[in-house]
Scaffold this active site. Structure first.
Site, short mmCIF file in Angstrom:
data_model
loop_
_atom_site.label_atom_id
_atom_site.label_comp_id
_atom_site.label_asym_id
_atom_site.label_seq_id
_atom_site.Cartn_x
_atom_site.Cartn_y
_atom_site.Cartn_z
N GLU A 36 1.01 -1.23 -0.24
CA GLU A 36 0.02 0.26 -0.20
C GLU A 36 0.64 1.63 -0.19
OE1 GLU A 36 -2.50 0.84 3.74
OE2 GLU A 36 -3.19 2.29 2.88
N ARG A 263 5.39 -12.49 9.47
CA ARG A 263 5.58 -11.94 9.11
C ARG A 263 7.26 -11.39 9.61
NH1 ARG A 263 2.38 -8.24 10.20
NH2 ARG A 263 3.37 -6.23 9.01
N LYS A 273 5.12 0.14 10.34
CA LYS A 273 5.03 1.06 9.62
C LYS A 273 4.43 2.28 10.99
CE LYS A 273 2.96 0.15 4.73
NZ LYS A 273 1.97 0.19 3.88
#
Length: 567
Positions: A36, A263, A273
């Site tokens: 994104e 992850r 993030k």
RNA sequence: UGGGGGAUCGUCCAGUCGGUAGGACAUCAGACUUUGGAUCUGAGAACCCAGGUUCGAGUCCUGGUCCCCCAGCCA
């Protein structure tokens, strides 16, 4: 005991191989890397890229798309888009002509939504966000159906059309899937498919004021592109039934399989993030490219190579259990890579003046030094030697501890590529008592490379000619956090308490050998006996050299000394 | 008290049909060394727990325990 057979495939590659063998999707393999554009890429994304692009590369005819998941215009912008592409390319991956955007599909996605409405599988809900939340129920209690759930199809179509036409303010209506408000999987309790956002999108401008959600757009985007294996992280496991529901409900022609993996977490840093953004915005670091950050641009500026990062990703493996990979492993791979390719050079970080009393004043010798003992092909260079040299302050001790193979009163040491010298005296600052100069004599017979040079001494020091050295700034980086898992125990902003106050040490007046004059930004070197450094690509200039320490060399002596002190 | 996942050396990842649990990093010891680097050799180090099946269980069965994720109109 076991004979080293072919490397075993991770569970995802095993599935892909089985699917190919079974002829699923006609034996075709297509993956995608779907960032994104609302932040910069970090090493966790590198893991995902290595997986997605890796699988595509390993499979004959395999393809991997770069697709921006740009369905939320309030958070996304072109700055991120460009930086992401630069990072993907830098890491060494190529999406060919297959650069896509979820926003490319807005029209088709809209049509799919209409299909769902016509099949009574979606409805327009006028409930407020608050009402929807209230009615969702809890983890243990079922939700309650919206009063608007059984609107007529005509009314749904009309409302949805008017949502698109911009007749309603933000939040007035949403399009929801009609699934099951009592599902134990909260994602299936009539998830939102479209919301009204009267803000321009960085690509579609003001053409749209309704935007699809991830759960709606992602599976259909995969399908539209023909993605066969949709790889994502563990937190999406709960979404898989919804992913499949969407594809079935829309009767999509290609039904990709979603597979989840753990992850990447790295010790002594944070990867989310949100936290990265906070560190930047609150000024704990200098920017997204701060060399202490695990962002790709930070690692690049720090001196990491794409090869080292890819090797790292290939070696951490892919599995479903979540854990924390030690930073030491990443460091291992950058050392391994740079040991092979970085030219060696001498640089003194904390200079201590050494006067060689019996060396002729004004004389300069150009001594030959090898550029890389690991690679003779990299040749040699000349390093100037003169009567006054600088050595590392920590390479001299007035009172040497046990096993200190360096310079101390009466002790002999070799100056790398030069002569053996002996300490015959020292000069102290009368006020502070600090040693400001060391007096030595040299043995002319021991010049490196000469026939009588074979005399052995315990230690070899790097040095630089005081007359010929050039000054440089060196930035030493340490872990950004003092705890292996800073994000772990306290939720929210707790991680900030574990910031390492000494994560950056700036040494403004280091002395480096003259061959470094004009070193190109980004070029990497090994400063002998110290570590790997690269010329900072932002702050270094022709008139002021600035180096970043990528990683220190392994330091056995530091360990020995530590245990000596620790008792 | 719901649902979805996961538990193997300090860390990450393997472990086929049930057959001596392996690799990498890290650690420790030694060799070598004009980088206390690199390289080489060696060592220690693990199957979440309890039962069961079996000649034999990390693997199969039963029952527990612990950890992660989910109640955005974020992705």
């Amino acid at each position: 005991m076991t004979i080293p057979g072919p490397p075993s495939l991770d569970f995802i590659r095993t599935i892909v191989a089985q699917d190919v063998k079974a002829g699923k999707h006609g034996g075709r393999v297509m993956t995608r890397f779907p960032p994104e554009p609302n932040g910069y890429l970090h090493i966790g994304h590198a893991k995902s890229m290595c997986l997605n692009f890796g699988i595509a590369q390993e499979t004959p005819g395999g393809l991997c798309n770069l697709r921006y998941d740009d369905t939320n215009p309030t958070k996304e912008n072109v700055e991120y888009v460009e930086s992401i592409q630069a990072d993907v390319r830098w890491l060494g991956f190529d999406w060919g002509q297959r650069l896509f955007h979820a926003s490319d599909y807005f029209e088709q996605l809209y049509e799919y939504a209409v299909v769902l409405i016509k099949k009574w599988r979606a409805y327009v809900d006028g409930s407020t966000a608050e009402e929807i939340r209230q009615n969702r129920g809890t983890l243990v209690a079922p939700g309650t159906e919206s009063p608007h759930r059984n609107r007529s199809m005509e009314e749904n179509l009309d409302l949805f059309t008017r949502m698109r036409a911009g007749e309603f303010p933000d939040g007035a209506y949403v399009l929801r899937a009609k699934i099951d408000m009592a599902s134990p999987n909260l994602n299936m309790r009539d998830p939102t498919l479209y919301r009204i956002r009267r803000v321009p999108h960085y690509r579609t401008g003001d053409r749209w004021c309704i935007y699809p959600t991830y759960d709606f757009a992602h599976p259909l985007s995969d399908s539209l592109e023909g993605v066969t294996h949709s790889l994502c992280t563990l937190e999406f496991e709960d979404h898989r039934p919804l992913y499949d529901w969407m594809l079935d409900g829309c009767e999509a022609r290609c039904h990709s399989r979603q597979i989840e993996f753990a992850r990447l977490n790295l010790s002594y840093t944070v990867m989310s993030k949100r936290k990265l953004l906070e560190l930047v915005e609150e000024g704990h670091v200098t920017g997204w490219d701060d060399p202490r950050l695990p962002t790709l641009m930070g690692l690049r500026r720090r001196g990491y190579t794409p090869e080292a990062i890819r090797n790292f990703c290939d070696h951490i493996g892919v599995a479903k259990r979540d854990g924390v990979v030690e930073m030491a492993l990443l460091e291992h791979f950058i050392r391994e890579d740079l040991n092979r390719r970085a030219p060696r050079v001498m640089a003194v970080l904390r200079p201590l003046r050494v006067v060689i009393e019996n060396y002729p004043e004004g004389q300069v010798e150009d001594l030959e030094a090898v550029n890389n003992p690991e690679d003779p092909g990299m040749g040699t260079r000349k390093v100037p030697f003169s009567r006054v040299v600088y050595i590392e302050r920590e390479d001299f001790r007035e009172i040497p501890p046990k096993k200190f193979f360096r310079l101390a009163p009466g002790q002999e040491v070799r100056l790398r590529y030069a002569y053996i010298i002996q300490c015959v005296g020292l000069v102290k600052d009368e006020q502070t008592g600090e040693v400001v100069e060391v007096r030595c004599t040299y043995d002319p017979e021991t010049r490196s490379g000469s026939s009588q040079a074979s005399r052995k001494v315990k230690g070899t020091l790097h040095w630089v000619s005081a007359a010929k050295a050039i000054e440089a700034e060196v930035r030493l980086y340490d872990y950004l956090f003092i705890k292996p898992n800073p994000g772990e125990d306290k939720e929210g902003g707790g991680y900030r308490a574990f910031l390492n106050p000494r994560s950056l040490e700036i040494l403004p007046s280091c002395q480096v050998e003259p061959s470094l004059a004009g070193a190109a930004p980004g070029s990497r070197y090994q400063f002998e006996r110290q570590g790997y450094f690269c010329v900072d690509s932002v702050d270094s200039s022709g008139s002021r050299l600035v180096f970043n320490r990528t990683v220190a060399l392994r330091d056995t002596w530091a360990k020995v000394e530590k245990t000596q002190q620790g008792g």
